[in-house]
Design a protein around this motif. Structure first.
Motif, PDB file in Angstrom:
ATOM      1  N   HIS A  74       0.820  -1.209   0.000  1.00  0.00           N
ATOM      2  CA  HIS A  74       0.000   0.000   0.000  1.00  0.00           C
ATOM      3  C   HIS A  74       0.861   1.270   0.000  1.00  0.00           C
ATOM      4  O   HIS A  74       0.512   2.257  -0.643  1.00  0.00           O
ATOM      5  CB  HIS A  74      -0.979  -0.025   1.180  1.00  0.00           C
ATOM      6  N   ALA A  75       1.973   1.224   0.712  1.00  0.00           N
ATOM      7  CA  ALA A  75       2.864   2.390   0.721  1.00  0.00           C
ATOM      8  C   ALA A  75       3.332   2.699  -0.701  1.00  0.00           C
ATOM      9  O   ALA A  75       3.394   3.851  -1.129  1.00  0.00           O
ATOM     10  CB  ALA A  75       4.063   2.128   1.627  1.00  0.00           C
ATOM     11  N   ARG A  76       3.635   1.645  -1.427  1.00  0.00           N
ATOM     12  CA  ARG A  76       4.117   1.811  -2.801  1.00  0.00           C
ATOM     13  C   ARG A  76       3.050   2.453  -3.690  1.00  0.00           C
ATOM     14  O   ARG A  76       3.347   3.351  -4.490  1.00  0.00           O
ATOM     15  CB  ARG A  76       4.488   0.419  -3.317  1.00  0.00           C
ATOM     16  N   ILE A  77       1.809   2.012  -3.523  1.00  0.00           N
ATOM     17  CA  ILE A  77       0.725   2.546  -4.356  1.00  0.00           C
ATOM     18  C   ILE A  77       0.377   3.969  -3.906  1.00  0.00           C
ATOM     19  O   ILE A  77       0.106   4.849  -4.717  1.00  0.00           O
ATOM     20  CB  ILE A  77      -0.482   1.588  -4.314  1.00  0.00           C
ATOM     21  N   MET A  78       0.440   4.201  -2.609  1.00  0.00           N
ATOM     22  CA  MET A  78       0.167   5.553  -2.106  1.00  0.00           C
ATOM     23  C   MET A  78       1.275   6.536  -2.526  1.00  0.00           C
ATOM     24  O   MET A  78       1.019   7.725  -2.724  1.00  0.00           O
ATOM     25  CB  MET A  78      -0.029   5.514  -0.584  1.00  0.00           C
ATOM     26  N   TRP A  79       2.485   6.020  -2.660  1.00  0.00           N
ATOM     27  CA  TRP A  79       3.566   6.852  -3.215  1.00  0.00           C
ATOM     28  C   TRP A  79       3.183   7.287  -4.634  1.00  0.00           C
ATOM     29  O   TRP A  79       3.339   8.453  -5.006  1.00  0.00           O
ATOM     30  CB  TRP A  79       4.873   6.044  -3.214  1.00  0.00           C
TER      31      TRP A  79
END
Lengths: 470, 470
Positions: free
Chosen positions: B139-144
């Motif tokens: 999720h961090a990657r997609i939120m980035w």
């Protein structure tokens, strides 16, 4: 000493041997005098840390003529002026959003929570990544004392929002490697679903407020479920005094067939479990190596002797983001020396935190805590589980009316008898004459949060309350 | 390839350079054919893993004559039978509480969540400690990609309970080192307080459902607050199709002055952000290296060509606790090839997930998705923001009635004009004649969760719906 330093450094992989009663045997069972020497050292470090980073503390202490290095004894520490909640609000209004007592870089803030702000501007809590780890470690340690073990499923049935109760229970449960079931509460229909999930998953432990646990049992029965069938082993509570009130505690234990354990101070003081019971010890132990708790005279803010009643003043020993140093809580209790039944050498609040200065009602000169009424009612046969306390002043004298619901199980013919029993028992307990009135079962809404049961009709009260809050 | 293995191993300290558009440049922008080769390898590993650990899969595949080693192409994988939600429910009834598709030891389970169970027995999600870390990294990657950066404050305004939406946003926000503000939703009075906290703390980002964001803006204005004054930069949504519906998206962007981004599949498929837009790309990209998404014919469950509509079938490539392998979602969309505006080479659902097979209404032989009605209404001047769709069968023919609230700003004299505009526009969009009726502003309750707007009065529909769900 086991992982005890400033700032705290915890090993997130640490677990005690599975047979150990204590998470940190040395910290929990050491000689109290030796612990106090270590606390003194920690207090000086925390003060120095805050002094260097927080204009809030620097200016407050300068005005009071206090310097961290001057604190050489715990008695010296009593000279440090207390922090009030209104000072925190003002500091945040002046320096938005976290106030000039934030001691870490903004980029280190991981979580934002806050007070409900029902009485004005809310206060925001800024918790750093480092503090969140510390909180998890602190709570895991206390939950271990409650009898929780890795792999236990923990149902957390309190709203997840600003309120730190649910989040603190979750942080501890995660660090303890429990199976966390953060069900929450507060929305329509959630209680019935919670009951079904309890029946389906059979958790080892439950967290919520005492009044919610009693309400949930009613809902469960309406759904055809027996609360004892959930197989709960441990129920731990905060947010209300109930779990340290013998009659309420017994009623919950009887309803669920589980051990009831009390814990909790206030949101600002997270790790709020720092006052917490254990599986063997009733009431609240003061885990002084996590938060330093002083029971103080409400005027002088100097400690009262063990055995006496006073108001709690809290100091963080392991928080680095917004450390509270002598926060005046308004919480009222009395304390005694340890060791407790479980062998821990902490001081204890044997009856928990049974009121707040601002909850206290003064009726005809007597101080009455609403929790005491709850305690008496829970011992009376035929009581339906909910009540209201109405204070009014018809003529010159205050009048205290207790309106109690009758239980479903008693007939209307028995209401006068219930009325007499309630009137006699509450009058005896409070030392103040009360008038009892019986109302129908289910008259009052149940709560999934903290019960609010006092209605004060006296105009005068507003004035008194404002004076009490200083 | 960047951290891409089975089981996944993420470095929780990893961050891309601050100027980088991509979290994992190679995984996100690689040649799609090369990615598919890697996915194929991963699918075989996941299948083998599940085959060895889950009686559920072993027996299901044995009955279908499928063995993991037989899967040599993505077309071969289409022969693997789909998993239905009712099979999951049955598996959990048979093997309580987590079903015989749990692939880890019970002691590794860290979190319990589940479906709401509004349509029968709920399904429990058991998420391992290892998976929780993976979800945070995903999720961090997609939120980035959405434009979120460490230090940004993220207001999460969706209920924290069984629902995975809020928890998934929180897990990503924590891993991304954002300031998480898990405000929640659902309880009385929370929306007004949420508006005040937005004004006070001015977060960079907001997460919730599209209908809640529109409701919250109404509440904010009632509280004297301008939603544009919150200073939000990014609003990301799941739970409803709205954020990929141009008119709804534009209305939210206009209201808040923020970028609106869509994401989300379903709770069982957490990391549910695996279908998610980016700051530059509208609609949903299918992050195929996290979850393998197939858009399939709803009968044969074979992939449809790019450009076509079908139903989504999901396969976890990074979950080890309860991996879903070809879960039939009932979600309906059409897909196209990448690359997208942001340069990522994933396939895309340009209009998001605009319906579920079970949401679809068939009116006089035409398939109607409620989201399409919402889309049209949001483009019409004088629309008050809420509506209901009523399907009834008075005589032989189905009748579709759209009841729309008038805006506060238009006078009662203008209601007939609004009625005509709605009737014409919705009829044109759906290709089905509808009858419009205007009702007073505020007629329908607002929701802080997913809006439910369809009332189907036809007896027949129950039968049709059950057939569709197969």
């Amino acid at each position: 000493m086991e992982s005890w330093s400033w700032p705290p450094q915890y090993d997130d992989g640490y677990f005690p041997p599975s047979g150990s009663r204590y998470w940190f045997p040395r910290r929990e069972t050491m000689d109290p005098a030796e612990r106090e020497q270590a606390i003194l050292q920690r207090l000086r470090e925390v003060m120095q840390y805050a002094y260097e980073r927080a204009p809030f503390y620097r200016e407050k202490w300068r005005a009071a003529g206090v310097v961290p290095a001057d604190v050489r004894t715990l008695a010296d520490f009593e000279q440090v002026p207390v922090v009030t909640k209104s000072e925190l609000r003002e500091a945040q209004a002046r320096c938005e959003p976290f106030g000039d007592y934030l001691c870490v870089e903004d980029s280190e803030v991981m979580r934002v929570h806050g007070t409900s702000g029902t009485t004005g501007r809310p206060t925001a809590f800024a918790i750093s990544r480092h503090d969140w780890r510390t909180i998890g470690n602190n709570h895991a340690r206390i939950m271990w004392a409650m009898g929780l073990r890795p792999g236990d499923m923990v149902m957390i049935a309190a709203v997840f929002s600003l309120y730190m109760g649910s989040w603190g229970a979750l942080a501890g449960s995660e660090r303890l490697h429990c199976k966390s079931f953060p069900f929450g509460a507060g929305a329509a229909g959630m209680s019935a679903r919670c009951a079904h999930w309890l029946a389906l998953t059979k958790p080892a432990a439950f967290y919520g407020t005492p009044s919610y646990a009693l309400y949930l049992a009613e809902v469960a029965r309406e759904e055809g479920l027996d609360p004892r069938g959930f197989g709960l082993r441990i129920m731990f509570f905060s947010g209300e005094p109930g779990a340290s009130v013998p009659a309420t505690r017994e009623r919950i234990e009887e309803t669920y067939g589980a051990r009831v354990i009390d814990c909790g101070t206030m949101g600002e003081m997270t790790p709020w479990m720092s006052a917490g019971g254990s599986f063997e010890t009733r009431g609240l132990m003061l885990w002084q190596d996590i938060v330093y708790h002083e029971v103080c005279d409400p005027e002088s803010y100097r400690r009262v002797p063990y055995g006496s009643r006073g108001t709690l003043v809290y100091t963080h020993l392991e928080r680095t983001s917004q450390p509270m140093i002598r926060l005046a809580s308004g919480d009222v209790s009395h304390w005694v020396e340890g060791p407790s039944a479980c062998g821990r050498t902490y001081p204890v609040l044997p009856d928990g935190i049974y009121g707040r200065v601002d909850d206290m009602i003064t009726v005809r000169g007597e101080n009455v805590f609403p929790a005491a009424v709850d305690a008496v009612l829970n011992r009376i046969d035929g009581y339906g589980g909910e009540h209201r306390i109405i204070v009014s002043r018809e003529a010159a004298m205050d009048e205290l009316i207790v309106r109690v619901e009758a239980a479903q199980s008693i007939s209307r013919d028995d209401w006068p008898g219930l009325e007499s029993r309630v009137q006699a028992a509450v009058t005896r307990e409070l030392g103040v004459r009360v008038k009892a009135e019986v109302v129908a079962p289910g008259t009052y809404p149940r709560t999934d949060f903290k019960a609010r049961r006092v209605i004060d009709d006296r105009r005068l009260f507003d004035h008194l309350a404002s004076r009490k809050q200083g």
